[in-house]
Design an enzyme around this catalytic site. Structure first.
Site, PDB file in Angstrom:
ATOM      1  N   SER A   1      35.829  15.802  51.727  1.00 10.92           N
ATOM      2  CA  SER A   1      35.971  15.949  52.262  1.00 10.92           C
ATOM      3  C   SER A   1      35.035  16.837  53.804  1.00 10.92           C
ATOM      4  CB  SER A   1      37.391  16.435  52.964  1.00 10.92           C
ATOM      5  OG  SER A   1      37.954  15.985  54.451  1.00 10.92           O
TER       6      SER A   1
ATOM      7  N   GLU B   1      36.414   4.532  69.768  1.00  8.42           N
ATOM      8  CA  GLU B   1      35.544   4.422  71.183  1.00  8.42           C
ATOM      9  C   GLU B   1      34.879   4.191  70.923  1.00  8.42           C
ATOM     10  OE1 GLU B   1      35.193   8.440  73.354  1.00  8.42           O
ATOM     11  OE2 GLU B   1      37.649   8.801  73.167  1.00  8.42           O
TER      12      GLU B   1
ATOM     13  N   HIS C   1      35.922  10.506  54.776  1.00 16.07           N
ATOM     14  CA  HIS C   1      37.626   9.058  54.946  1.00 16.07           C
ATOM     15  C   HIS C   1      36.801   7.781  56.453  1.00 16.07           C
ATOM     16  CE1 HIS C   1      40.001  12.403  53.949  1.00 16.07           C
ATOM     17  NE2 HIS C   1      39.289  13.634  54.402  1.00 16.07           N
TER      18      HIS C   1
END
Lengths: 277, 277
Positions: free
Chosen positions: B132, B150, B174
């Protein structure tokens, strides 16, 4: 009658602006003839066709269409009823609302109504727009459902036949908004002969009738071209194992960009487009 | 001492399995020397370094590492303290936990600790894994934050310098899980000299030290290669207008796939890999 229309087919990614500048709905309205337009709203993808129909009725009426009709086909059987064909005959533009693409497909595929739409499109005497579910049905294959938040895999996407209005496309909508890259990739892995088109909300792939579309609206249209695909593990994969797709060509297109989906290349402005108006 | 390690660098997309087969953590453990490994856990990306450190301490101890240390650097100043360098010297593997990549960067960039890691990596005597936030810092440029949902646009992604462990990469994690395609695309529009690598959860880009990485774990690694980019409107775009990116090459890689990021091509198995063991 052939109407000189800019965009005979418009695939809208859902959630198009209905209260501000109405850029996309206005482009459809103008393509359908503007103040000379007779617009037919097909709200049958929705579980609330009256509400949806009434909303678009008000919008197109306020934009100044000569006439607006709600073609509220309520069953697969109704798609063959002459009253709907007669009303369709008077339309210069048809607007397929959002809702459930399977419901829309079930109500109009193989119907006299659908055949009449295809004939009118072929003759160049009709503009067809679809938003969300109404865009999903455009291809020969369609994404009927699926989920998100996972790596691309077979079970992430449900596929069935679409209406085949632009057969070579595989359309997804609410695209970046709802995290649908992985599901469109999964769909393309299943159908690598198709071209993946992911349309964002308030964004439209506006087809010019010459094998190209341009982007109208607020967001992006993502093109996934698997023509040069060198490998996929799709045939060997089980339902949930992650998919491999090697050597995809991807384009992110925004307002004004134009793509040639027949030639699979960015459309370069020609001389007449570059000259001053 | 040069340790014969399979994967000198491992970039993990977060949420790696910690209770099941531990495929990725085991691959790191083995790369670091297995039962001969001394593993240093760097939990400083986390706001709860003690909790995170203790969890990995338990995992690597249970896997059978000879020694496990928690290198709990608690400030940028501590990154120069000799006690951490001395402990690092004993490690065969270093594991950067998740948390906030900016915090991790602030604590160790330009530190003696970081220089020692780079030197050990150069000598081939250390395995470095990051999950991560620990993966996000790998490139010369890093995604420090952003949002999703978006169309690709400038304001969707925050960019700053990374630790430059593999300078040519721009890593996101992720990836499909958190709808980050648009943000990685936006980052690549800003830095088209980099290669975009989007790593899904419980998935690892495992670098072999020869300019290639292979995929280990449950999901996919998405490669966005803008080398053949023919157009982007990035230089002219304001903060929120949608970006264009024409002619990207994209690969979706899953377990076993191998990619040559130096040559920017899928790595084809060579004869010695295909021969029976």
């Amino acid at each position: 009658m052939t109407i000189p229309t800019k965009y005979p087919i418009m695939a809208i990614g859902g959630a198009e602006d209905k209260v501000g500048k109405l850029e996309i709905l206005t482009a459809f309205f103008k393509s359908a003839g503007g103040q000379q337009a007779t617009i037919g709203i097909v709200p049958c993808a929705s579980q609330e066709p009256s509400v949806v129909g009434a909303r678009y009725y008000r919008i197109f009426t306020e934009l100044g269409a000569r006439s607006v009709q709600i073609l509220n086909i309520r069953s697969p059987q109704e798609g063959d009823e002459s009253r709907w064909i007669e009303r369709l005959d008077t339309c210069t533009g048809v607007f397929l609302s959002g809702g459930d693409q399977v419901r829309l497909f079930d109500f109009i595929h193989n119907s006299t109504f659908m055949m009449a739409i295809m004939q009118r499109l072929h003759l160049g005497s009709l503009v067809l727009a679809g938003t969300s579910a109404g865009a999903a049905v455009m291809g020969e294959k369609m994404i009927s459902g699926g989920s998100s938040g996972e790596s691309p895999n077979r079970s992430l996407v449900d596929l069935m036949d679409g209406l085949g209005i632009i057969p070579e496309l595989l359309v997804d909508q609410h695209f970046h908004n709802r995290n649908r890259m992985a599901r469109l990739l999964s769909a393309i892995a299943a159908h690598p002969d198709k071209l993946g088109i992911g349309i964002d909300e308030d964004t439209c792939a506006a087809f010019r009738g010459d094998g190209t579309f341009e982007v109208v609206g607020k967001g992006a249209v993502t093109v996934i071209d698997p023509r040069a695909l060198t490998h996929t593990n799709y045939p060997l994969s089980d339902g949930i194992s992650p998919l491999s797709l090697h050597d995809l060509q991807v384009h992110i297109l925004s307002a004004g960009d134009r793509y040639d989906y027949k030639r699979r290349s960015i459309h370069t402005p020609s001389v007449e487009m570059a000259s001053p108006v």
